[in-house]
Motif scaffolding. Sequence first.
Motif, PDB file in Angstrom:
ATOM      1  N   ASN A 233      41.141  45.146  24.949  1.00  0.00           N
ATOM      2  CA  ASN A 233      41.136  44.264  23.664  1.00  0.00           C
ATOM      3  C   ASN A 233      42.459  44.742  23.051  1.00  0.00           C
ATOM      4  O   ASN A 233      43.285  43.847  22.310  1.00  0.00           O
ATOM      5  CB  ASN A 233      39.946  44.710  22.773  1.00  0.00           C
ATOM      6  CG  ASN A 233      40.244  44.025  21.510  1.00  0.00           C
ATOM      7  OD1 ASN A 233      40.443  44.846  20.207  1.00  0.00           O
ATOM      8  ND2 ASN A 233      40.127  42.875  21.148  1.00  0.00           N
ATOM      9  N   THR A 234      42.807  45.993  22.895  1.00  0.00           N
ATOM     10  CA  THR A 234      44.198  46.174  22.381  1.00  0.00           C
ATOM     11  C   THR A 234      44.745  47.313  23.131  1.00  0.00           C
ATOM     12  O   THR A 234      44.180  48.257  24.041  1.00  0.00           O
ATOM     13  CB  THR A 234      43.977  47.133  20.990  1.00  0.00           C
ATOM     14  OG1 THR A 234      42.968  48.248  21.187  1.00  0.00           O
ATOM     15  CG2 THR A 234      43.283  46.284  19.938  1.00  0.00           C
ATOM     16  N   HIS A 339      48.081  37.482  27.047  1.00  0.00           N
ATOM     17  CA  HIS A 339      47.349  38.080  26.065  1.00  0.00           C
ATOM     18  C   HIS A 339      47.515  36.896  24.910  1.00  0.00           C
ATOM     19  O   HIS A 339      48.439  36.050  25.238  1.00  0.00           O
ATOM     20  CB  HIS A 339      47.973  39.354  25.425  1.00  0.00           C
ATOM     21  CG  HIS A 339      49.200  39.372  25.198  1.00  0.00           C
ATOM     22  ND1 HIS A 339      49.960  38.847  23.963  1.00  0.00           N
ATOM     23  CD2 HIS A 339      50.415  39.818  25.750  1.00  0.00           C
ATOM     24  CE1 HIS A 339      51.310  39.135  24.117  1.00  0.00           C
ATOM     25  NE2 HIS A 339      51.921  39.788  25.080  1.00  0.00           N
ATOM     26  N   HIS A 343      46.921  40.732  21.359  1.00  0.00           N
ATOM     27  CA  HIS A 343      45.589  41.247  21.431  1.00  0.00           C
ATOM     28  C   HIS A 343      44.835  40.568  22.803  1.00  0.00           C
ATOM     29  O   HIS A 343      45.168  39.522  23.401  1.00  0.00           O
ATOM     30  CB  HIS A 343      44.773  40.821  20.384  1.00  0.00           C
ATOM     31  CG  HIS A 343      45.199  41.505  18.982  1.00  0.00           C
ATOM     32  ND1 HIS A 343      45.039  42.657  18.799  1.00  0.00           N
ATOM     33  CD2 HIS A 343      46.031  40.960  18.078  1.00  0.00           C
ATOM     34  CE1 HIS A 343      45.622  43.001  17.382  1.00  0.00           C
ATOM     35  NE2 HIS A 343      46.122  41.881  17.184  1.00  0.00           N
TER      36      HIS A 343
END
Length: 353
Positions: A233-234, A339, A343
Motif C-alpha cells: 500500500n505505502t 502505482h 500509493h
Amino acid sequence: MSSVYINSASCISVQDTLNENILQNLSPESSVQMLKAIEPNYKEFIPPAMIRRMSKTVKMSSVASHYALQEAGITQPDAIIVGTGMGCSQDSEKFLKNVIDNNEEFLTPTFFIQSTHNTVSGQIALALQCHAYNFTYVNTSSSLEFSLLDAQLQIKDGEAENILVGSTDEQTGRTMELYCLHNIIKKEKDLPADYLHSTTDGVIWGEGASFFVVGKNKTETSYAKLTDIRIINTLELNETQDFIQDFLKKNNLSDRDIDAVILGFSGAATSDVYYTEAMNIFPASALLYYKHLSGEFNTASGFSTFLACHILKEQQIPEVMMVNGNTKSEVKNILLYNHLAGHDHSLVLLERV
C-alpha cells in the motif's frame, strides 16, 4: 507460488486495441486533459434494449470479456473476477442527481442497483448464465493485481482451471470536474504533458477495460506465464529499490534476467520519482512506459498487462514505448511496476511461454 498462464487478452482503451497490429498502431496523446476510449459497435454484442440501461464501463467490459473468452475458446469460466477503482460511477452520479432533484423522495431504484461496483461482474455472469465464483476487487490502482492474485491462488489450490479476470474504469462528467478542482488532472496551461521529465503535478486521465482468461494449462493461444505478483500500500522513496530487488530475489532472478520493465510514468512530477528510482536497478533492460498511450486511471495497469502480453507473444517492443535505447533480440521476462499518486504499488512478473 505456482504459475498460471494468460491464455487470452482483450482490451478496450483510448487506442484501437480491438483490431490487429496493435503494437504497430499505438499513438501517444499529451495535449488534452482527458482521453476517451475508442468504443466498438455495441449493437453487435448486446441487445439494443439492454444497451441503453448499461453504463459505459458495463458495455466496455461486456465486449472485452466476450473477446477474451472467445480467444481462449472458453464458454463457461470457473470464476469471474473483476477489479475496478471507481466502479459504475456513471450510474452513481445519476442516482445522486435524482436524490437532489427529487428532494430525496419518489426515487426509482434502477440507478442505485446499477451503481454498485460489482455490477460489471454480475452483468457478465448473467449474460453467460454463469453461477460460479463471482468477485469484485476495489483496491484503487492494484485492483487488477488483487484479481490476478485471487485467480492464481484458486488455480494453485485446484479450485478452478480457467478464470475470467478483468479490470475496468470509466470517466464521468461530475467526477472529472472534481478531479480538475482537486488538481488531480493537469491544468491546461501545463499541457502538452511531458511524461518522462515532468515538472508539474496532475495527470491526463483515461479509461478502459482489459480482460484476460488465466488458466491452469498452457494452450495454443497462451500469451504469457504469470510468474508472481507483489502488492504494497505505502512505500517510502528510499525503499523502492529494496521492494523490487526483494521481489526479484524471491523469484531467483537478478536485474539482468529482466529483459523489459514497463513503468507507469504518468507525468505527475511528485509521484513519478518512484519510477525514476526503479530505473536505476535495470541498466541493461529495455525500459518502457505506457500512460502516454492510455492515460492515467485506477486500472491503467490492465492496459500495460495487455501490451506486455503482446510484446511477449510477438517478440517486438514498440518504439513509442521506449524510455532508453536498450533493445532485446529476445524478450523472456517482463516486469510491470505501477502505482497511483505514490500509493498502492504493485509488481507483476510475466514470462514468455
